[in-house]
Design an enzyme around this catalytic site. Sequence first.
Site, PDB file in Angstrom:
ATOM      1  N   LYS A 163     -14.918   8.017  -3.361  1.00  0.00           N
ATOM      2  CA  LYS A 163     -16.142   8.278  -2.597  1.00  0.00           C
ATOM      3  C   LYS A 163     -16.715   9.644  -2.958  1.00  0.00           C
ATOM      4  O   LYS A 163     -17.928   9.801  -3.134  1.00  0.00           O
ATOM      5  CB  LYS A 163     -15.842   8.221  -1.089  1.00  0.00           C
ATOM      6  CG  LYS A 163     -15.462   6.834  -0.600  1.00  0.00           C
ATOM      7  CD  LYS A 163     -14.769   6.847   0.771  1.00  0.00           C
ATOM      8  CE  LYS A 163     -14.033   5.523   0.985  1.00  0.00           C
ATOM      9  NZ  LYS A 163     -13.100   5.560   2.134  1.00  0.00           N
ATOM     10  N   LYS A 176       0.489  14.408   1.242  1.00  0.00           N
ATOM     11  CA  LYS A 176      -0.880  14.666   0.770  1.00  0.00           C
ATOM     12  C   LYS A 176      -1.132  16.156   0.520  1.00  0.00           C
ATOM     13  O   LYS A 176      -2.117  16.549  -0.067  1.00  0.00           O
ATOM     14  CB  LYS A 176      -1.897  14.118   1.770  1.00  0.00           C
ATOM     15  CG  LYS A 176      -1.872  12.578   1.898  1.00  0.00           C
ATOM     16  CD  LYS A 176      -2.853  12.099   2.969  1.00  0.00           C
ATOM     17  CE  LYS A 176      -2.712  10.621   3.302  1.00  0.00           C
ATOM     18  NZ  LYS A 176      -3.350   9.738   2.292  1.00  0.00           N
ATOM     19  N   HIS A 226       0.805  -1.225   0.000  1.00  0.00           N
ATOM     20  CA  HIS A 226       0.000   0.000   0.000  1.00  0.00           C
ATOM     21  C   HIS A 226       0.832   1.267   0.000  1.00  0.00           C
ATOM     22  O   HIS A 226       0.284   2.355   0.163  1.00  0.00           O
ATOM     23  CB  HIS A 226      -0.921   0.050   1.219  1.00  0.00           C
ATOM     24  CG  HIS A 226      -1.964  -1.007   1.248  1.00  0.00           C
ATOM     25  ND1 HIS A 226      -3.248  -0.809   0.775  1.00  0.00           N
ATOM     26  CD2 HIS A 226      -1.923  -2.283   1.691  1.00  0.00           C
ATOM     27  CE1 HIS A 226      -3.954  -1.916   0.939  1.00  0.00           C
ATOM     28  NE2 HIS A 226      -3.174  -2.823   1.492  1.00  0.00           N
ATOM     29  N   LYS A 228      -8.785  13.530   4.751  1.00  0.00           N
ATOM     30  CA  LYS A 228      -7.867  12.382   4.707  1.00  0.00           C
ATOM     31  C   LYS A 228      -6.897  12.556   5.864  1.00  0.00           C
ATOM     32  O   LYS A 228      -6.832  13.616   6.473  1.00  0.00           O
ATOM     33  CB  LYS A 228      -7.109  12.349   3.374  1.00  0.00           C
ATOM     34  CG  LYS A 228      -6.490  13.711   3.002  1.00  0.00           C
ATOM     35  CD  LYS A 228      -5.809  13.701   1.648  1.00  0.00           C
ATOM     36  CE  LYS A 228      -6.742  13.873   0.474  1.00  0.00           C
ATOM     37  NZ  LYS A 228      -6.911  12.655  -0.300  1.00  0.00           N
ATOM     38  N   ARG A 229      -6.120  11.504   6.182  1.00  0.00           N
ATOM     39  CA  ARG A 229      -5.107  11.665   7.209  1.00  0.00           C
ATOM     40  C   ARG A 229      -4.165  12.815   6.855  1.00  0.00           C
ATOM     41  O   ARG A 229      -3.923  13.104   5.687  1.00  0.00           O
ATOM     42  CB  ARG A 229      -4.316  10.358   7.354  1.00  0.00           C
ATOM     43  CG  ARG A 229      -5.068   9.293   8.090  1.00  0.00           C
ATOM     44  CD  ARG A 229      -5.387   9.715   9.515  1.00  0.00           C
ATOM     45  NE  ARG A 229      -4.182   9.760  10.313  1.00  0.00           N
ATOM     46  CZ  ARG A 229      -3.824   8.846  11.200  1.00  0.00           C
ATOM     47  NH1 ARG A 229      -4.605   7.822  11.451  1.00  0.00           N
ATOM     48  NH2 ARG A 229      -2.697   8.969  11.876  1.00  0.00           N
ATOM     49  N   THR A 275      -8.720   6.451  -1.814  1.00  0.00           N
ATOM     50  CA  THR A 275     -10.071   5.901  -1.984  1.00  0.00           C
ATOM     51  C   THR A 275     -11.117   6.977  -1.693  1.00  0.00           C
ATOM     52  O   THR A 275     -12.233   6.901  -2.189  1.00  0.00           O
ATOM     53  CB  THR A 275     -10.304   4.695  -1.050  1.00  0.00           C
ATOM     54  OG1 THR A 275      -9.799   5.016   0.250  1.00  0.00           O
ATOM     55  CG2 THR A 275      -9.602   3.462  -1.565  1.00  0.00           C
TER      56      THR A 275
END
Length: 847
Positions: free
Chosen positions: A692, A586, A381, A580-581, A688
């Site tokens: 969504k 990110k 991952h 998100k985290r 992911t």
Amino acid sequence: MHDKLRSHNTVDTFPLNGSLSEGIEHHLKKTLGLGLRGVLSIKDAVDQKLYLHIYKSLSLALRDKIMDKWIATNQEYKNKEVKQLFYLSAEYLTGRFLGNNLINLGAMKQVRDTLDSMGVNLNEIEDLEMDAGLGNGGLGRLAACFLDSMATLQLPGHGYGLRYDYGIFRQEILDGFQVEHPDQWLQHGNPWEIQHEEDTVIVKFGGQLHRKNLMQGKKKTEIKGYEPVAAVPFDTPVIGFKNNTVNTLRLWSTSVPDYNKFDIKAFDKGDYEQALKDVLSHEDLTMVSILYPNDNHDPGKRLRLSQQYILVSASIQDIIRSYKKANNSFDGFSQKVAIQINDTHPSLAVTELMRILVDEEGVNWDKAWDITRKTCAYTNHTVLSEALEQWDGHMMKELLPRNFEIIEIINHDFCELVWEQYPGDMERVRRLSILENGKIRMAHLAIVGSHSMNGVAELHTRILKDQVFREFHEMFPKKINCKTNGITPRRWLLKPNPELANLITGKIGEGWITDLQELRKLEKFVDDSEFLNGLLEIKRRNKERLKDYIHKHNPVKNARGEIVERIEVNPDSIFDVQAKRLHEYKRQLMNALYILMLYNELKDNPSKEITPRTFLFAAKSAPGYAQAKGIIKFINILARLINNDPDIRGMIKVVFLENYNVSLAEILIPAADLSEQISTAGLEASGTGNMKLALNGALTIGTMDGANVEMAEQIGEENMFIFGLNADEVKQLKSGYYNPEEICRNHKDIQKIMDQLCSKKLTSIVEEREVLHRIAESLMREDRYLILKDLPLYKETQEKVALLYQDKMAWARKVVFNIAGMGKFSSDRSIQQYSEEIWNLQETPVQ
Ligand code: 26Q
């Protein structure tokens, strides 16, 4: 409240009738013992406001109803002797069960009506359930989606995991800082699980190895003087969508925890080891089990290794025990059992399976090795080097002496194989070796011990093959493969966005719920203005629901936790969501810097009209990740500055939503207009949340990273806002010359925000200035994640977003292409591929 938003009209299929009320009353009166205080009916419980008891007895009554299906499913798998898949994962981020189970059972409407008739609102009952937050983020939520899909596809697939006493911490934002609280998700009990003490297994730690001589020169290894830990399984039903399949999620518990021993103050500082060490013996340490709140970072802690081994050893023992009930030889093991290793966290499955086969079942080494590799498969991952697990060899040897020895043997044989294939290339042997510099590289163990390693998106898989594990790919060219991630449309559209689900069903029927490719049919309606208006109206109502949530549950709080202010958001503004985290790669920071630039423009041009926008952030940071915590503080400094500035006239607003979890995601995602997927290209394995949000009608602003690339293929790049360096360009720049100061010199607006971060302009508080200064410094010194590099193009692209939003119909047309293109990203498709290409399972309907 917007009740309509939470009811839905897919047809109920499960016969409950009056028996449900009877069931609820039975559990109220007898199981929960309320008969003793005069509660003899649901009405009595309502009158006494015993809502938590209603939640529990409703859940227990439903569990009773599915028990027959659960038993029948087990029987069917046993009788048909079908191959079964066991998904080993340290995390399952399932969220709440009640609503999801009602949907999958096809019993939502009946239950809602039954409760309505007694004056109870089902939504309020659902809200009493604590989230099962036994995961950090994407990886844990993926495991939960996969369980849903396996049951819906009627595949014999089950989950094994850990029953953490404390899941992911509850986040509070106080004076703009993240504060962590322990997550006591089991404090009111859990009606969905069943304890199976009779299946308890013993997991052995430490001890000394003894060799016994057997006949024909054979030897047997035994461990003596070990420390035993009992692992007790708790089973939760995994219900397929409107079919008879009920699979099992089995979570291991090691505790009769003594909560008084748990030092909650130290926990707040994020120091788990310290919180526990002073007060608990090693024996106790393995007993109270806590989810490590790190995501994409491996701190290499001993306690974490113990947890991983408990998961692996208990699960493999359990799998072998049930295999032996139906078989008397291990020859056919890999035809009956498949094991999927979710990241390297359960990668000791390889050595544990070897240990049990060789030491306890007397299978010879070569045969055991063949069985192990045919049984195990591994999913990667991440490509971040700080996330690739490496255990200290001494630690492993002390804690798990036999497993360590087995690693040494496997590694010896493997290095010999490399040497044979590449004679003389000692450097290559070193690069591929499982053991290196006293460390065990768990990914190498997982690759060598499996027949498959998969990436989670096409780009990610390319990078595994060409870069991170290039030489493994060279040696085993068929081993690395791609299984692009997906999400379950039941939890991520049908449940949280019932109005959109109904609108879609009205146009194309309800086939999409189990065959998401059906969504492609929506493209026919891009010129249907009634449909487009429907989409816009539903989005608007979902935004109002979020507005109410924010007003009620997300006030600004000071350091003492007192409410300073309630937040009002404007549902006519663009809801721009990054949820998100929190991680530097990110690039939440890039989003925040853009907001500061926009703020500056408005201050410089007080009469400027822009498209109103609400910037919504939701993110937990690992408690020990200082830079990430600084970014949370920065976002909250911006929020205070901008939300209170009268010059801004409410045109932009910044909201940090605290405690992002599955239940909040179910409110937030349906309300989003814009989805921020802006990672440095090459670093987000898949993502992911991107799927969504698009499925719920948000447009994406994003880089060509992870699954965004495949989304662009499906949706059409012209219907997304793609910008920035691609993965190749990032790689090139990183290996060449990059000077962030140059960006500042060439862009006055960027120079200005860097100056602001270093000056006293944004805040008068010293502690806050230090946070901002640290951020500026990291950008100017290295800018590892190329935030400044991509910022100019990001800004340009955001301006295109704002412009398009002015044209409601043009925006809605793009929304149609986005939803219509999401068919590929169902976890049903992912699981179908795993099943056909890795596990070789048979669809097994239950009568
Ligand atoms: C490792 C060692 C010790 C403690 C913790 C960990 C640890 C725990 C969780 C390391 C990583 C994780 C989680 C990783 C994760 O969620 N990765 C995400 O997986 C998603 C599903 O495949 C992808 O969509 C995301 O791109 C990826 O970041």
